[in-house]
Design an enzyme around this catalytic site. Structure first.
Site, PDB file in Angstrom:
ATOM      1  CD  GLU A 102       5.969   4.548   6.091  1.00  0.00           C
ATOM      2  OE1 GLU A 102       6.759   4.625   7.212  1.00  0.00           O
ATOM      3  OE2 GLU A 102       4.987   5.135   5.788  1.00  0.00           O
ATOM      4  CG  ASP A 131       5.616   6.664   9.730  1.00  0.00           C
ATOM      5  OD1 ASP A 131       5.375   7.268  10.701  1.00  0.00           O
ATOM      6  OD2 ASP A 131       5.762   6.955   8.552  1.00  0.00           O
ATOM      7  CG  ASP A 132       1.870   4.002   6.787  1.00  0.00           C
ATOM      8  OD1 ASP A 132       1.876   5.110   6.414  1.00  0.00           O
ATOM      9  OD2 ASP A 132       2.861   2.971   6.476  1.00  0.00           O
ATOM     10  CE  LYS A 167       7.001   7.370   4.996  1.00  0.00           C
ATOM     11  NZ  LYS A 167       6.129   8.278   5.711  1.00  0.00           N
ATOM     12  NE  ARG A 217      -1.401   2.878   2.985  1.00  0.00           N
ATOM     13  CZ  ARG A 217      -0.556   3.637   3.248  1.00  0.00           C
ATOM     14  NH1 ARG A 217       0.393   4.218   2.419  1.00  0.00           N
ATOM     15  NH2 ARG A 217      -0.414   3.982   4.537  1.00  0.00           N
ATOM     16  CG  ASN A 234       0.508  12.003   1.606  1.00  0.00           C
ATOM     17  OD1 ASN A 234      -0.011  13.219   1.325  1.00  0.00           O
ATOM     18  ND2 ASN A 234       0.588  11.328   2.580  1.00  0.00           N
TER      19      ASN A 234
HETATM   20  N1  LIG Z   1      -0.661  12.368   5.957  1.00  0.00           N
HETATM   21  C1  LIG Z   1       0.081  11.244   6.540  1.00  0.00           C
HETATM   22  O1  LIG Z   1       1.039  11.429   7.250  1.00  0.00           O
HETATM   23  C2  LIG Z   1      -0.478   9.946   6.266  1.00  0.00           C
HETATM   24  C3  LIG Z   1      -0.016   8.714   6.836  1.00  0.00           C
HETATM   25  C4  LIG Z   1      -0.558   7.503   6.444  1.00  0.00           C
HETATM   26  C5  LIG Z   1      -1.305   7.348   5.471  1.00  0.00           C
HETATM   27  N2  LIG Z   1      -1.746   8.672   4.747  1.00  0.00           N
HETATM   28  C6  LIG Z   1      -2.557   8.183   3.503  1.00  0.00           C
HETATM   29  O2  LIG Z   1      -3.756   7.830   3.863  1.00  0.00           O
HETATM   30  C7  LIG Z   1      -4.347   7.051   2.883  1.00  0.00           C
HETATM   31  C8  LIG Z   1      -4.839   5.744   3.242  1.00  0.00           C
HETATM   32  O3  LIG Z   1      -3.919   5.101   4.108  1.00  0.00           O
HETATM   33  P1  LIG Z   1      -4.223   3.743   4.862  1.00  0.00           P
HETATM   34  O4  LIG Z   1      -2.951   2.917   5.120  1.00  0.00           O
HETATM   35  O5  LIG Z   1      -5.172   3.993   5.781  1.00  0.00           O
HETATM   36  O6  LIG Z   1      -4.897   2.881   3.710  1.00  0.00           O
HETATM   37  P2  LIG Z   1      -5.939   1.603   3.819  1.00  0.00           P
HETATM   38  O7  LIG Z   1      -5.946   0.984   2.177  1.00  0.00           O
HETATM   39  O8  LIG Z   1      -5.590   0.835   4.854  1.00  0.00           O
HETATM   40  O9  LIG Z   1      -7.471   2.245   4.059  1.00  0.00           O
HETATM   41  C9  LIG Z   1      -8.251   2.914   3.091  1.00  0.00           C
HETATM   42  C10 LIG Z   1      -9.587   3.138   3.485  1.00  0.00           C
HETATM   43  O10 LIG Z   1     -10.429   3.996   2.938  1.00  0.00           O
HETATM   44  C11 LIG Z   1     -11.698   3.609   2.643  1.00  0.00           C
HETATM   45  N3  LIG Z   1     -12.145   4.275   1.305  1.00  0.00           N
HETATM   46  C12 LIG Z   1     -11.888   3.938   0.241  1.00  0.00           C
HETATM   47  N4  LIG Z   1     -12.507   4.622  -0.489  1.00  0.00           N
HETATM   48  C13 LIG Z   1     -13.421   5.394   0.183  1.00  0.00           C
HETATM   49  C14 LIG Z   1     -14.523   6.472  -0.106  1.00  0.00           C
HETATM   50  N5  LIG Z   1     -14.767   6.723  -1.317  1.00  0.00           N
HETATM   51  N6  LIG Z   1     -15.024   6.955   0.964  1.00  0.00           N
HETATM   52  C15 LIG Z   1     -14.629   6.665   2.157  1.00  0.00           C
HETATM   53  N7  LIG Z   1     -13.714   5.907   2.408  1.00  0.00           N
HETATM   54  C16 LIG Z   1     -13.005   4.986   1.465  1.00  0.00           C
HETATM   55  C17 LIG Z   1     -11.429   2.378   2.472  1.00  0.00           C
HETATM   56  O11 LIG Z   1     -12.553   1.340   2.691  1.00  0.00           O
HETATM   57  C18 LIG Z   1     -10.405   1.823   3.787  1.00  0.00           C
HETATM   58  O12 LIG Z   1     -10.871   1.727   5.137  1.00  0.00           O
HETATM   59  C19 LIG Z   1      -3.335   6.806   1.813  1.00  0.00           C
HETATM   60  O13 LIG Z   1      -3.581   7.759   0.789  1.00  0.00           O
HETATM   61  C20 LIG Z   1      -1.966   7.304   2.393  1.00  0.00           C
HETATM   62  O14 LIG Z   1      -0.984   8.085   1.803  1.00  0.00           O
HETATM   63  C21 LIG Z   1      -1.317   9.586   5.026  1.00  0.00           C
HETATM   64  O1  LIG Z   2       4.822   8.939   3.213  1.00  0.00           O
HETATM   65  C1  LIG Z   2       3.962   9.837   3.573  1.00  0.00           C
HETATM   66  O2  LIG Z   2       4.232  11.011   3.108  1.00  0.00           O
HETATM   67  C2  LIG Z   2       3.042   9.638   4.628  1.00  0.00           C
HETATM   68  C3  LIG Z   2       2.500   8.439   4.737  1.00  0.00           C
HETATM   69  O3  LIG Z   2       3.352   7.586   5.497  1.00  0.00           O
HETATM   70  C4  LIG Z   2       1.833   7.816   3.959  1.00  0.00           C
HETATM   71  O4  LIG Z   2       1.853   6.441   3.715  1.00  0.00           O
HETATM   72  O5  LIG Z   2       1.158   8.589   3.130  1.00  0.00           O
HETATM   73 MG   LIG Z   3       3.368   5.612   4.966  1.00  0.00          MG
END
Ligand SMILES: NC(=O)c1ccc[n+]([C@@H]2O[C@H](COP(=O)([O-])OP(=O)(O)OC[C@H]3O[C@@H](n4cnc5c(N)ncnc54)[C@H](O)[C@@H]3O)[C@@H](O)[C@H]2O)c1
Ligand SMILES: O=C(O)C[C@H](O)C(=O)O
Ligand SMILES: [Mg+2]
Length: 656
Positions: free
Chosen positions: A276, A299-300, A205, A187, A498
């Site tokens: 990660e 981290d996530d 990272k 992912r 992201n």
């Molecule tokens: N800003 C940050 O620091 C940071 C950190 C971690 C993850 N993220 C971002 O968060 C996102 C998700 O990461 P994750 O590890 O939780 O992924 P994941 O695949 O574990 O979870 C995604 C979730 O989103 C839901 N989803 C999908 N389509 C949807 C919709 N249309 N409406 C509502 N919910 C919906 C799915 O059902 C699932 O529960 C990624 O884009 C990742 O880059 C950002």
């Molecule tokens: O990698 C990043 O920028 C933040 C987070 O770990 C992600 O998975 O989106």
């Molecule tokens: Mg990440």
């Protein structure tokens, strides 16, 4: 109770390091090198290019292998920056993708050749360079990895290496490894399963670990565990560099990770491991499996949670309310994956501490949505991780299982709307139904219409296409517009997914439709928004980069056996307390990335302090647990700063 006392102390410590000159860290002494001649020039750890002084050229057998003129480090630095700036000029007007990859290439070439110079330019220009070596460009790099691949970086363990990992780990040339970032590529950001191409993420990272936390680059190790991929396009790509087989599942999968973890801790028992970008089921399973046995974190799940909570505490302060009012915030989280659930788990811990009530169900302040809408207890096959946050009696509030986001926002009038769904533009998700109703009026031809509908849920460029072509665009932003009715005086909209195109909304849309009074954060960087009248809408970057380097650094320097919830919480509190009242009132919830080294030092110190308080600290190097226990807060801060590596050319001494 929320630990206000510690919060205040952390604030004091943070303020005391703000503006401190981080390059006062000790200059490294001579460095022993076991090679000579051309081998040194080809080793980026030791290479100084034209910067080798004459005495070193003599000592190391370099005479005649370099042009005679000696160029100083500063001159090399200026020359690189000049070529970077001319690349920027020469690529003006080209697509973002072309420009971003060109910038990444020039930095990557330097990384491959001369690490000292690379990290120096990275540290000094972190605000400009982080978006290239890290999010969002790193996502593009992962997508194009097979084509961009020139030289390997890090280690690759594949499903074919079963039984061999204990010996393979000794192939890594460095004697000591402090920080490992590990992914299985399942992912990658919001880009899905990218298989072996996900190696770009651990590399990016760890670049942040060097730049922000001052981890010595000779002691970092990016790792790809290639257990196959379910990405059909990659499996069919003849140039794909990973295993061409479907992902291992179940025990077979876990056996591979188990073997890797044992191998790492046999060779480097004090290393810290960051998991990660694992898909949700393995993110939680591996965290559960290893967190009591090894010094590791995800981290996530955990880093993201700390950053989000720090920002949301800032949003409470921005309303002029006491921190304890965090427990009264109505929080809608869109995305029930590893990150969304991670944030809710930590938010629940904070609420529990503040209210002293273990049971959140009485006035459950959380609404969780996934791809099937609002998660309630009526959900069939309710995921156990989501279950504590499922609404118990949605009908009482006029909602039902699977309610749409706009319904939830209209009914709940939340203080916080936080997206971790990975789906670009989902905060505008009324587009689809609106489009369906307006098919006949549509200004495009039918093919374009179908394309737009198909892409809409996941591609923000389709939304742009619509915005540019459709009159009355207001009606397609119902979710953001509904946030105008929030009961908060400063509603918080966090579009944390992201990379850039996967953000739940753009800041421009958020300020336009939800109002100028919101506080906004995105996971990827965006420019601030001009609101008119000389006012700016500040765009915060709620990215785990503000915490993971400090968590890793603090864990390492405390020598903690494990990373406890308390250590993660201390990291988050320290970040939250970093901001001044004035900044918070201006909607600035996180510090500028330019000061990430200071922030990381403060976070690292807070983590060490907590490890000491919890009696988890066993010491690091020649600083034992007893010495750590007797250190004051300032001494811990100084101890952390002293151990942060800073790139300068060390004198090289050859030893056979
Ligand atoms: N800003 C940050 O620091 C940071 C950190 C971690 C993850 N993220 C971002 O968060 C996102 C998700 O990461 P994750 O590890 O939780 O992924 P994941 O695949 O574990 O979870 C995604 C979730 O989103 C839901 N989803 C999908 N389509 C949807 C919709 N249309 N409406 C509502 N919910 C919906 C799915 O059902 C699932 O529960 C990624 O884009 C990742 O880059 C950002
Ligand atoms: O990698 C990043 O920028 C933040 C987070 O770990 C992600 O998975 O989106
Ligand atoms: Mg990440």
């Amino acid at each position: 109770m929320w630990r206000i006392a510690r919060f205040a102390a952390a604030a004091e410590a943070a303020v005391s390091v703000r503006g401190a000159r981080w390059f006062s860290a000790a200059i490294p002494g001579p460095c022993i090198v076991h090679k000579r001649g051309a081998d040194i020039l080809h080793d980026p750890w030791f290479n100084k290019d034209t910067g080798f002084p004459l005495t070193e050229r003599d000592r190391l057998g370099l005479r005649g292998l370099l042009p005679p003129r000696i160029i100083s480090f500063e001159q090399q630095y200026d020359r690189f920056m000049e070529s970077f700036r001319s690349l920027e000029k020469n690529t003006q007007g080209q697509s973002t993708k072309v420009v971003s990859l060109a910038k990444w290439r020039i930095l990557n070439r330097l990384h491959d050749r001369n690490e000292t110079l690379y990290y120096r330019v990275l540290i000094d220009n972190i605000k400009d360079f982080a978006p290239i070596i890290y999010t969002p460009t790193v996502g593009l790099v992962c997508q194009n990895y097979s084509g961009l691949f020139r030289r390997p970086r890090g280690m690759y363990f594949s499903a074919k290496d079963k039984g061999e990992m204990m010996s393979m780990i000794y192939n890594w040339p460095s004697q000591q490894v402090d920080m490992i970032v590990l992914t299985d590529g399942s992912r990658i950001l919001g880009l899905g399963d990218l298989g072996v191409q996900g190696i770009g993420i651990p590399i990016g990272k760890l670049d942040m670990y060097v730049a922000a936390a001052g981890i010595n680059p000779q002691r970092v190790l990016p790792v790809m565990l290639d257990v196959g991929t379910n990405n059909v396009r990659l499996l069919q790509d003849p140039l794909y560099l990973g295993l061409r087989q479907p992902r291992l599942e179940g025990e077979e999968y876990l056996n591979i990770i188990d073997e890797f973890m044992e191998a790492v801790y046999t060779r480097w028992p004090k290393a810290v491991i960051q998991f990660e970008d694992f898909q949700m089921k393995w993110a939680f399973e591996t965290l559960q499996r290893y967190r009591k046995r090894f010094c590791m974190f995800n981290d996530d799940v955990q880093g993201t949670a700390g950053v989000a909570i720090a920002g949301l505490l800032g949003a409470v302060r921005a309303q002029g309310r006491p921190l304890s009012d965090f427990a009264k915030q109505k929080i809608v989280v869109v995305g029930a994956g590893s990150a969304g659930i991670g944030v809710l788990n930590m938010a629940k811990q904070v609420v529990t501490r503040m209210t002293g009530n273990d049971e959140i169900q009485a006035s459950n302040p959380f609404w969780l949505l996934d791809k099937d809408g609002l998660v309630t207890r009526n959900r069939k096959n309710l995921d156990p991780a989501a279950s504590p946050f499922a609404r118990g009696n949605p009908e009482a509030e006029g909602l039902m299982e699977g309610a749409s986001l706009v319904e939830v926002v209209k009914k709940v009038r939340p203080d916080v709307l936080l997206g971790l769904s990975g789906v670009g533009g989902v905060f505008n998700n009324e587009c689809c139904s609106w489009l369906l109703q307006r098919k006949e009026d549509f200004v495009f031809n039918q093919v374009q219409w179908f394309r737009a509908v198909y892409f809409l849920a996941s591609k923000s460029h389709a939304k742009r296409l619509l915005l540019d072509n459709v009159p009355n665009v207001q009606s397609i932003n119902q979710v953001l517009a509904a946030m105008r009715e929030s009961t908060s005086s400063r509603p918080a909209i966090f579009a944390m997914s992201n990379p850039t195109a996967n953000a739940e909304c753009t800041p421009a849309d958020a300020f336009k439709y939800a109002g100028d009074h919101i506080v906004f954060a995105s996971g990827s960087p965006f420019e601030d928004i001009h609101l008119g009248n000389g006012k700016a809408g500040h765009v915060n970057q709620a990215n785990n980069m503000y915490l993971f380097p400090g968590i890793g650094l603090g864990a390492l320097l405390s020598g903690a056996r494990v990373i406890s919830d308390g250590m993660l919480q201390a990291a988050s509190e320290c970040l939250a307390s970093y901001m001044t009242e004035k900044e918070i009132q201006d909607g600035i919830l996180y510090p500028s990335i330019s000061s990430i080294r200071d922030i990381t030092k403060a976070v690292g110190a807070a983590v060490v302090q907590e490890a000491v308080d919890e009696e988890l600290a066993e010491g690091h190097g020649d600083v034992g647990s007893k010495e750590l226990i007797h250190m004051s807060k300032d001494e811990i801060l100084e101890y952390v700063g002293r151990h942060m590596w800073f790139p300068v050319y060390s004198p090289l001494v050859h030893e056979k």
